[in-house]
Every structure is written in C-alpha cells, then in structure tokens.
Motif scaffolding. Structure first.
Motif, short mmCIF file in Angstrom:
data_model
loop_
_atom_site.label_atom_id
_atom_site.label_comp_id
_atom_site.label_asym_id
_atom_site.label_seq_id
_atom_site.Cartn_x
_atom_site.Cartn_y
_atom_site.Cartn_z
N PRO A 148 0.83 -1.20 0.00
CA PRO A 148 0.00 0.00 0.00
C PRO A 148 0.87 1.26 0.00
O PRO A 148 2.01 1.24 0.47
N LEU A 149 0.33 2.32 -0.53
CA LEU A 149 0.99 3.63 -0.49
C LEU A 149 0.19 4.50 0.47
O LEU A 149 -0.94 4.90 0.17
N THR A 150 0.76 4.77 1.62
CA THR A 150 0.08 5.58 2.64
C THR A 150 0.08 7.05 2.23
O THR A 150 0.84 7.46 1.35
N SER A 172 2.81 11.77 0.05
CA SER A 172 3.29 13.13 0.20
C SER A 172 4.79 13.22 -0.04
O SER A 172 5.27 14.11 -0.73
N LYS A 173 5.52 12.28 0.54
CA LYS A 173 6.97 12.28 0.35
C LYS A 173 7.35 12.06 -1.11
O LYS A 173 8.22 12.74 -1.65
N SER A 205 -3.58 3.92 -0.18
CA SER A 205 -4.30 3.46 1.00
C SER A 205 -4.33 4.57 2.03
O SER A 205 -3.50 4.63 2.93
N THR A 206 -5.25 5.50 1.84
CA THR A 206 -5.38 6.63 2.76
C THR A 206 -6.81 7.14 2.73
O THR A 206 -7.48 7.04 1.71
N ASN A 207 -7.26 7.69 3.83
CA ASN A 207 -8.59 8.29 3.86
C ASN A 207 -8.52 9.78 3.58
O ASN A 207 -9.51 10.48 3.67
N ASP A 208 -7.34 10.27 3.21
CA ASP A 208 -7.15 11.70 2.99
C ASP A 208 -6.74 12.02 1.56
O ASP A 208 -6.31 13.12 1.26
N ALA A 209 -6.87 11.07 0.64
CA ALA A 209 -6.41 11.30 -0.73
C ALA A 209 -7.19 12.40 -1.43
O ALA A 209 -6.67 13.05 -2.34
N LEU A 210 -8.42 12.62 -1.04
CA LEU A 210 -9.21 13.69 -1.65
C LEU A 210 -9.36 14.89 -0.73
O LEU A 210 -10.08 15.84 -1.04
N GLY A 211 -8.65 14.86 0.40
CA GLY A 211 -8.65 15.98 1.34
C GLY A 211 -7.37 16.79 1.17
O GLY A 211 -6.98 17.14 0.05
N GLY A 236 -4.89 15.59 -1.33
CA GLY A 236 -5.31 15.59 -2.73
C GLY A 236 -4.31 16.26 -3.66
O GLY A 236 -4.10 15.83 -4.78
N VAL A 237 -3.68 17.32 -3.20
CA VAL A 237 -2.69 18.02 -4.02
C VAL A 237 -1.52 17.08 -4.36
O VAL A 237 -0.98 17.12 -5.47
N ASN A 238 -1.15 16.23 -3.43
CA ASN A 238 -0.06 15.28 -3.68
C ASN A 238 -0.49 14.20 -4.68
O ASN A 238 0.29 13.80 -5.55
N LEU A 239 -1.72 13.75 -4.56
CA LEU A 239 -2.26 12.78 -5.52
C LEU A 239 -2.25 13.36 -6.92
O LEU A 239 -1.81 12.72 -7.88
N MET A 240 -2.70 14.60 -7.07
CA MET A 240 -2.73 15.24 -8.38
C MET A 240 -1.33 15.46 -8.92
O MET A 240 -1.08 15.31 -10.11
N ARG A 241 -0.40 15.78 -8.06
CA ARG A 241 0.99 16.00 -8.48
C ARG A 241 1.57 14.69 -9.05
O ARG A 241 2.29 14.71 -10.05
N LEU A 242 1.24 13.57 -8.44
CA LEU A 242 1.74 12.28 -8.92
C LEU A 242 1.05 11.84 -10.20
O LEU A 242 1.64 11.12 -11.00
N MET A 243 -0.19 12.24 -10.38
CA MET A 243 -0.90 11.86 -11.60
C MET A 243 -0.29 12.55 -12.79
O MET A 243 -0.21 12.08 -13.87
#
Length: 85
Positions: free
Chosen positions: A32-34, A39-40, A69-75, A78-85
C-alpha cells in the motif's frame, strides 16, 4: 516474494540506489501507499528504499502503479495525488 520472482528483496537504501541508472525496472508496484509516503514521493523526499526506487523508476519514464491506501487522498493530501498523476 523472493521465491516467486527469483530476486532478492530490496530492503535498504544502498540496495535501492542501483535501480535507476544501473538496473532499470519494467514497472514498479507500490502497495500500500500511505498518505505520508504519497506526500513524500510527490515532493521528492526519498527516505526509504521504496521511495528511492519509485523515484528512480519514474525518472526513467517507466510506469509506477500506486496502490493508494489513505482516507485523505481527496482531502489535504489531494494536491499530492494530483501531483503524482
């Protein structure tokens, strides 16, 4: 995993360092990716073998599959998720 793949587990930063220039990967799965690791990775902080290998794989323009695997991916993360996409 070693039995299935025939490769030794990479469990230290010195073992992960050759994965970029010397031993490129075809694809890497991080699961899983926490939220903390997401963020890192998004901010280029490599303090573990997994993050070092993922960063090197991305630098070589190879795919990295992230099992988030996080409950904060859209909180706030979210900025980190978008940066990786």
């Amino acid at each position: 995993m070693e039995e299935l793949t025939g490769f030794e587990v990479i469990d230290s930063i010195p073992k992960a360092e050759p994965l970029g220039p010397k031993t490129p990967l075809d694809c890497m799965v991080v699961a899983p990716l926490t939220g903390n690791s997401m963020s890192k990775l998004a901010n280029a902080q490599t303090d573990s073998p997994v993050l070092m290998a993922a960063k090197a794989t991305m630098r070589n323009s190879r795919p990295v599959v992230l099992g988030i695997s996080t409950n904060d991916a859209l909180g706030l993360n979210g900025v980190n998720l978008m940066r990786l996409m």
